[in-house]
Scaffold this motif. Structure first.
Motif, PDB file in Angstrom:
ATOM      1  N   PHE A  86       0.838  -1.200   0.000  1.00 54.93           N
ATOM      2  CA  PHE A  86       0.000   0.000   0.000  1.00 54.93           C
ATOM      3  C   PHE A  86       0.872   1.248   0.000  1.00 54.93           C
ATOM      4  CE2 PHE A  86      -3.063  -2.932   2.044  1.00 54.93           C
ATOM      5  CZ  PHE A  86      -4.201  -2.650   1.309  1.00 54.93           C
ATOM      6  N   PRO A  87       0.348   2.378  -0.510  1.00 58.65           N
ATOM      7  CA  PRO A  87       1.054   3.654  -0.345  1.00 58.65           C
ATOM      8  C   PRO A  87       0.662   4.250   1.008  1.00 58.65           C
ATOM      9  CG  PRO A  87      -0.873   3.979  -1.722  1.00 58.65           C
ATOM     10  CD  PRO A  87      -0.840   2.509  -1.356  1.00 58.65           C
ATOM     11  N   ILE A  88       1.627   4.755   1.723  1.00 60.49           N
ATOM     12  CA  ILE A  88       1.358   5.242   3.083  1.00 60.49           C
ATOM     13  C   ILE A  88       2.215   6.472   3.373  1.00 60.49           C
ATOM     14  CG2 ILE A  88       3.145   3.828   4.173  1.00 60.49           C
ATOM     15  CD1 ILE A  88       1.217   3.253   6.465  1.00 60.49           C
ATOM     16  N   CYS A  89       1.750   7.324   4.274  1.00 63.28           N
ATOM     17  CA  CYS A  89       2.549   8.482   4.702  1.00 63.28           C
ATOM     18  C   CYS A  89       3.438   8.048   5.870  1.00 63.28           C
ATOM     19  CB  CYS A  89       1.650   9.641   5.114  1.00 63.28           C
ATOM     20  SG  CYS A  89       0.692   9.363   6.628  1.00 63.28           S
ATOM     21  N   SER A  90       4.447   8.834   6.151  1.00 66.07           N
ATOM     22  CA  SER A  90       5.391   8.475   7.214  1.00 66.07           C
ATOM     23  C   SER A  90       4.713   8.465   8.588  1.00 66.07           C
ATOM     24  CB  SER A  90       6.589   9.425   7.209  1.00 66.07           C
ATOM     25  OG  SER A  90       6.161  10.767   7.335  1.00 66.07           O
ATOM     26  N   ARG A  91       3.702   9.336   8.792  1.00 67.35           N
ATOM     27  CA  ARG A  91       3.016   9.363  10.090  1.00 67.35           C
ATOM     28  C   ARG A  91       2.299   8.043  10.353  1.00 67.35           C
ATOM     29  NH1 ARG A  91      -1.148   9.335  13.245  1.00 67.35           N
ATOM     30  NH2 ARG A  91      -2.204   8.328  11.500  1.00 67.35           N
ATOM     31  N   CYS A  92       1.529   7.583   9.349  1.00 67.63           N
ATOM     32  CA  CYS A  92       0.792   6.327   9.510  1.00 67.63           C
ATOM     33  C   CYS A  92       1.744   5.137   9.579  1.00 67.63           C
ATOM     34  CB  CYS A  92      -0.200   6.143   8.368  1.00 67.63           C
ATOM     35  SG  CYS A  92      -1.668   7.207   8.502  1.00 67.63           S
ATOM     36  N   LYS A  93       2.820   5.199   8.809  1.00 66.89           N
ATOM     37  CA  LYS A  93       3.799   4.099   8.835  1.00 66.89           C
ATOM     38  C   LYS A  93       4.420   3.970  10.214  1.00 66.89           C
ATOM     39  CE  LYS A  93       7.540   2.068   6.154  1.00 66.89           C
ATOM     40  NZ  LYS A  93       6.752   0.893   5.776  1.00 66.89           N
ATOM     41  N   LYS A  94       4.752   5.097  10.811  1.00 69.09           N
ATOM     42  CA  LYS A  94       5.346   5.071  12.148  1.00 69.09           C
ATOM     43  C   LYS A  94       4.335   4.581  13.178  1.00 69.09           C
ATOM     44  CE  LYS A  94       7.728   8.005  15.509  1.00 69.09           C
ATOM     45  NZ  LYS A  94       8.207   9.386  15.811  1.00 69.09           N
ATOM     46  N   ALA A  95       3.083   5.008  13.049  1.00 69.58           N
ATOM     47  CA  ALA A  95       2.045   4.581  13.997  1.00 69.58           C
ATOM     48  C   ALA A  95       1.796   3.075  13.892  1.00 69.58           C
ATOM     49  CB  ALA A  95       0.756   5.353  13.731  1.00 69.58           C
ATOM     50  N   LYS A  96       1.721   2.572  12.684  1.00 73.50           N
ATOM     51  CA  LYS A  96       1.432   1.140  12.484  1.00 73.50           C
ATOM     52  C   LYS A  96       2.622   0.279  12.869  1.00 73.50           C
ATOM     53  CE  LYS A  96      -0.018  -2.182   8.939  1.00 73.50           C
ATOM     54  NZ  LYS A  96       1.265  -2.920   8.803  1.00 73.50           N
ATOM     55  N   GLY A  97       3.814   0.739  12.540  1.00 77.85           N
ATOM     56  CA  GLY A  97       5.012  -0.010  12.901  1.00 77.85           C
ATOM     57  C   GLY A  97       4.953  -1.452  12.441  1.00 77.85           C
ATOM     58  N   ASP A  98       5.319  -2.379  13.346  1.00 79.90           N
ATOM     59  CA  ASP A  98       5.305  -3.806  13.040  1.00 79.90           C
ATOM     60  C   ASP A  98       4.090  -4.491  13.660  1.00 79.90           C
ATOM     61  OD1 ASP A  98       7.590  -3.725  11.505  1.00 79.90           O
ATOM     62  OD2 ASP A  98       8.931  -4.215  13.165  1.00 79.90           O
ATOM     63  N   HIS A  99       2.993  -3.747  13.780  1.00 82.07           N
ATOM     64  CA  HIS A  99       1.769  -4.350  14.330  1.00 82.07           C
ATOM     65  C   HIS A  99       1.426  -5.612  13.548  1.00 82.07           C
ATOM     66  CE1 HIS A  99      -2.227  -4.662  16.082  1.00 82.07           C
ATOM     67  NE2 HIS A  99      -2.673  -4.872  14.845  1.00 82.07           N
ATOM     68  N   ASP A 100       1.180  -6.696  14.266  1.00 84.64           N
ATOM     69  CA  ASP A 100       0.896  -7.980  13.622  1.00 84.64           C
ATOM     70  C   ASP A 100      -0.557  -8.030  13.165  1.00 84.64           C
ATOM     71  OD1 ASP A 100       0.576 -10.602  12.816  1.00 84.64           O
ATOM     72  OD2 ASP A 100       1.784 -11.424  14.443  1.00 84.64           O
ATOM     73  N   THR A 101      -0.784  -7.708  11.911  1.00 86.01           N
ATOM     74  CA  THR A 101      -2.140  -7.658  11.365  1.00 86.01           C
ATOM     75  C   THR A 101      -2.726  -9.044  11.104  1.00 86.01           C
ATOM     76  OG1 THR A 101      -1.091  -7.344   9.208  1.00 86.01           O
ATOM     77  CG2 THR A 101      -1.932  -5.373  10.315  1.00 86.01           C
ATOM     78  N   GLN A 102      -1.900 -10.063  11.203  1.00 86.35           N
ATOM     79  CA  GLN A 102      -2.405 -11.430  11.065  1.00 86.35           C
ATOM     80  C   GLN A 102      -3.063 -11.865  12.377  1.00 86.35           C
ATOM     81  OE1 GLN A 102      -2.072 -13.562   8.186  1.00 86.35           O
ATOM     82  NE2 GLN A 102      -3.557 -14.795   9.308  1.00 86.35           N
ATOM     83  N   LEU A 103      -2.381 -11.613  13.503  1.00 82.46           N
ATOM     84  CA  LEU A 103      -2.915 -11.996  14.809  1.00 82.46           C
ATOM     85  C   LEU A 103      -3.937 -10.995  15.330  1.00 82.46           C
ATOM     86  CD1 LEU A 103       0.278 -13.284  16.692  1.00 82.46           C
ATOM     87  CD2 LEU A 103      -1.561 -14.629  15.656  1.00 82.46           C
TER      88      LEU A 103
END
Length: 200
Positions: A86-103
């Protein structure tokens, strides 16, 4: 956040190329996704906006980064999988980090319609009907970030309201002038003074 229809993967991203780039990433941890044809296709997919907060990428220092919905640190086999990018901004990328979207799933804008899980009111985003996806998405992405998201939303809303008021005033002036001049087009309309249209 809005639902996004994912286009077909770029022609350059053949199965063989995906396998080769994935193997290279696993071996070297290099940024194999940094390809112009990938970035251009992703930007076109969202009309040059961050897929999560919808800020305009490329403006006001908000440059585009390629986001791996399933983090590459946890799911290296999906590092170049088209449905994971996905295309993302640096703010959202930093907020999401390595959140495990599978679990711990959050909204995937190409698979889940955000309107089912979130709603917008008074410049803020809320979960809809206690949606677990909505609650976690807002929390993980910090979609009500006061300084970087809520304040700009307020400014946009204020600008829209101002423009609507200017339009309403212009319509009122036009109505008054037509009534005084007796324009044949408006001769059947009886002037009853200025009115203020409903503004949401």
């Amino acid at each position: 956040m809005i639902y996004v229809e994912r286009p077909s993967k770029p022609l350059n991203l053949t199965d063989e190329h995906v396998q080769a780039l994935t193997a290279k990433f696993k071996k070297t941890k290099s940024a194999v996704w940094k390809k112009d044809y990938i970035a251009e296709s992703l930007m076109k997919m969202t009309n040059n906006k961050c897929v999560f907060c919808e800020c305009r990428l490329g403006e006001e220092g908000k440059y585009m980064e390629v986001e791996h919905f399933y983090p590459k640190s946890l799911y290296p086999s999906k590092v170049i999988f088209w449905g994971n990018l996905f295309p993302i901004c640096s703010r959202c990328k930093k907020a999401k980090g390595d959140h495990d979207t599978q679990l711990y799933p959050i909204i995937n804008p190409c698979l889940n319609n955000p309107k089912t899980h979130l709603y917008f009111e008074n410049n803020s985003i809320f979960d809809k009907d206690s949606s677990h996806l909505g609650i976690l998405t807002e929390k993980v992405l910090n979609l009500n970030d006061t300084r970087q998201l809520a304040a700009p939303r307020f400014l946009v809303g204020a600008s829209v309201m101002k423009k609507l008021q200017e339009i309403a005033q212009a319509v009122n002036r036009y109505d008054r002038q037509s009534a005084v001049i007796g324009d044949p087009v408006h001769s059947t309309v009886q002037y009853r003074g200025p009115t203020t249209p409903y503004l949401p």
